[in-house]
Design a protein around this motif. Structure first.
Motif, PDB file in Angstrom:
ATOM      1  N   MET A   1       0.846  -1.173   0.000  1.00  0.00           N
ATOM      2  CA  MET A   1       0.000   0.000   0.000  1.00  0.00           C
ATOM      3  C   MET A   1       0.891   1.236   0.000  1.00  0.00           C
ATOM      4  N   SER A   2       0.680   2.141  -0.912  1.00  0.00           N
ATOM      5  CA  SER A   2       1.528   3.324  -1.009  1.00  0.00           C
ATOM      6  C   SER A   2       1.163   4.350   0.066  1.00  0.00           C
ATOM      7  N   VAL A   3       2.123   5.193   0.365  1.00  0.00           N
ATOM      8  CA  VAL A   3       1.929   6.238   1.362  1.00  0.00           C
ATOM      9  C   VAL A   3       1.037   7.322   0.757  1.00  0.00           C
ATOM     10  N   PRO A   4      -0.055   7.688   1.430  1.00  0.00           N
ATOM     11  CA  PRO A   4      -0.911   8.750   0.887  1.00  0.00           C
ATOM     12  C   PRO A   4      -0.212  10.105   0.955  1.00  0.00           C
ATOM     13  N   GLU A   5      -0.633  11.028   0.094  1.00  0.00           N
ATOM     14  CA  GLU A   5      -0.045  12.375   0.106  1.00  0.00           C
ATOM     15  C   GLU A   5      -0.319  13.099   1.410  1.00  0.00           C
ATOM     16  N   VAL A   6      -1.501  12.855   1.978  1.00  0.00           N
ATOM     17  CA  VAL A   6      -1.828  13.383   3.297  1.00  0.00           C
ATOM     18  C   VAL A   6      -2.128  12.200   4.204  1.00  0.00           C
ATOM     19  N   ILE A   7      -1.587  12.255   5.401  1.00  0.00           N
ATOM     20  CA  ILE A   7      -1.707  11.158   6.362  1.00  0.00           C
ATOM     21  C   ILE A   7      -2.902  11.445   7.284  1.00  0.00           C
ATOM     22  N   PRO A   8      -3.885  10.552   7.313  1.00  0.00           N
ATOM     23  CA  PRO A   8      -5.004  10.748   8.246  1.00  0.00           C
ATOM     24  C   PRO A   8      -4.540  10.583   9.696  1.00  0.00           C
ATOM     25  N   ILE A   9      -5.063  11.444  10.567  1.00  0.00           N
ATOM     26  CA  ILE A   9      -4.798  11.356  11.997  1.00  0.00           C
ATOM     27  C   ILE A   9      -6.145  11.455  12.704  1.00  0.00           C
ATOM     28  N   GLY A  10      -6.497  10.416  13.431  1.00  0.00           N
ATOM     29  CA  GLY A  10      -7.783  10.374  14.109  1.00  0.00           C
ATOM     30  C   GLY A  10      -7.783  11.165  15.408  1.00  0.00           C
ATOM     31  N   HIS A  11      -8.858  11.895  15.623  1.00  0.00           N
ATOM     32  CA  HIS A  11      -9.047  12.643  16.864  1.00  0.00           C
ATOM     33  C   HIS A  11      -9.497  11.680  17.963  1.00  0.00           C
ATOM     34  N   GLU A  12      -8.784  11.680  19.081  1.00  0.00           N
ATOM     35  CA  GLU A  12      -9.146  10.860  20.235  1.00  0.00           C
ATOM     36  C   GLU A  12      -9.293  11.762  21.452  1.00  0.00           C
ATOM     37  N   PRO A  13     -10.533  12.063  21.852  1.00  0.00           N
ATOM     38  CA  PRO A  13     -10.730  12.916  23.028  1.00  0.00           C
ATOM     39  C   PRO A  13     -10.041  12.311  24.251  1.00  0.00           C
ATOM     40  N   ASP A  14      -9.477  13.164  25.075  1.00  0.00           N
ATOM     41  CA  ASP A  14      -8.823  12.763  26.327  1.00  0.00           C
ATOM     42  C   ASP A  14      -7.633  11.836  26.122  1.00  0.00           C
ATOM     43  N   TYR A  15      -7.002  11.911  24.945  1.00  0.00           N
ATOM     44  CA  TYR A  15      -5.810  11.109  24.720  1.00  0.00           C
ATOM     45  C   TYR A  15      -4.814  11.899  23.888  1.00  0.00           C
ATOM     46  N   ARG A  16      -3.872  11.248  23.241  1.00  0.00           N
ATOM     47  CA  ARG A  16      -2.718  11.905  22.609  1.00  0.00           C
ATOM     48  C   ARG A  16      -3.090  12.834  21.453  1.00  0.00           C
ATOM     49  N   THR A  17      -4.226  12.615  20.811  1.00  0.00           N
ATOM     50  CA  THR A  17      -4.636  13.493  19.700  1.00  0.00           C
ATOM     51  C   THR A  17      -5.932  14.229  20.044  1.00  0.00           C
ATOM     52  N   ALA A 137       4.972   6.940   8.894  1.00  0.00           N
ATOM     53  CA  ALA A 137       5.112   8.356   9.219  1.00  0.00           C
ATOM     54  C   ALA A 137       5.205   8.483  10.733  1.00  0.00           C
ATOM     55  N   GLU A 138       6.215   9.186  11.195  1.00  0.00           N
ATOM     56  CA  GLU A 138       6.439   9.380  12.630  1.00  0.00           C
ATOM     57  C   GLU A 138       6.204  10.849  12.964  1.00  0.00           C
ATOM     58  N   GLY A 145       3.347   6.953  15.664  1.00  0.00           N
ATOM     59  CA  GLY A 145       3.691   6.318  14.398  1.00  0.00           C
ATOM     60  C   GLY A 145       2.443   5.934  13.616  1.00  0.00           C
ATOM     61  N   PHE A 146       2.388   6.325  12.357  1.00  0.00           N
ATOM     62  CA  PHE A 146       1.264   6.033  11.468  1.00  0.00           C
ATOM     63  C   PHE A 146       1.748   5.130  10.339  1.00  0.00           C
ATOM     64  N   SER A 147       0.940   4.125   9.997  1.00  0.00           N
ATOM     65  CA  SER A 147       1.351   3.153   8.982  1.00  0.00           C
ATOM     66  C   SER A 147       0.107   2.571   8.308  1.00  0.00           C
ATOM     67  N   PRO A 148       0.331   1.728   7.266  1.00  0.00           N
ATOM     68  CA  PRO A 148      -0.814   1.096   6.620  1.00  0.00           C
ATOM     69  C   PRO A 148      -1.690   0.396   7.653  1.00  0.00           C
ATOM     70  N   GLY A 152      -5.700   6.583  10.249  1.00  0.00           N
ATOM     71  CA  GLY A 152      -5.717   7.575  11.312  1.00  0.00           C
ATOM     72  C   GLY A 152      -5.317   7.045  12.669  1.00  0.00           C
ATOM     73  N   GLN A 153      -5.198   5.735  12.801  1.00  0.00           N
ATOM     74  CA  GLN A 153      -4.758   5.126  14.053  1.00  0.00           C
ATOM     75  C   GLN A 153      -3.239   5.215  14.149  1.00  0.00           C
ATOM     76  N   TYR A 154      -2.704   5.218  15.357  1.00  0.00           N
ATOM     77  CA  TYR A 154      -1.264   5.322  15.534  1.00  0.00           C
ATOM     78  C   TYR A 154      -0.769   4.365  16.596  1.00  0.00           C
ATOM     79  N   ASP A 155       0.547   4.126  16.559  1.00  0.00           N
ATOM     80  CA  ASP A 155       1.242   3.358  17.585  1.00  0.00           C
ATOM     81  C   ASP A 155       2.161   4.305  18.322  1.00  0.00           C
TER      82      ASP A 155
END
Length: 156
Positions: A1-17, A137-138, A145-148, A152-155
């Motif tokens: 899976m190729s890296v998208p031009e824009v990386i989705p980042i999910g909003h998580e209330p009361d957490y890191r995002t 993407a870090e 860390g964001f990956s396939p 929008g989920q991260y590690d």
């Protein structure tokens, strides 16, 4: 899976995002984070762990516009005190964003340096056999860390 031009980042209330979203001028990613110099730290690591308030702004398409970064102190100065100062500063910056709404965002990779520390969303890894399966993407220095499948989920 190729890296998208824009990386989705999910909003998580009361957490890191919890402090990401959209505003009248585009999108934003805000946080209170710390940096450490590269290399061995030694016994005085508390004086080297620097806390910052950070506000990155992006246009509606996710391209980086600017970054506002302000150092508020070190762990040696009293971690609770300097984090509280950074949170207060961040709240003021966020309150100044017209039509602010906390929600998912999608941003292009970018990098800025502040007092020698790297801040941004940086592509890491390498392509293997024409595949981008080992690229992620870090988000620095937050350590997200964001990956396939790029959902929008991260590690951490």
């Amino acid at each position: 899976m190729s890296v998208p031009e824009v990386i989705p980042i999910g909003h998580e209330p009361d957490y890191r995002t919890s402090t990401i979203g959209r505003w009248q001028g585009g999108q934003f990613f805000a946080s209170v984070t710390s940096t450490l110099p590269e290399g061995p730290l030694g016994d005085d690591w508390q004086s080297q762990k620097r806390w910052c308030a950070v506000l990155h702004r992006f246009d509606g398409a996710g391209r980086h516009l600017d970054s506002r970064i302000q150092f508020t102190g070190t762990t040696a100065d009293g971690e609770r005190k300097v984090i509280a100062a950074a949170l207060q500063l961040l709240d003021a910056w966020l309150d100044a964003l017209p039509e602010r709404a906390y929600e998912d965002i999608a941003i292009a990779p970018f990098a800025v340096r502040f007092e020698g520390a790297l801040f941004g969303l940086v592509l890491e890894g390498r392509e293997e056999g024409g595949e981008e399966d080992s690229v992620w993407a870090e988000f620095y220095p937050d350590g997200l860390g964001f990956s396939p499948p790029w959902d929008g989920q991260y590690d951490t």
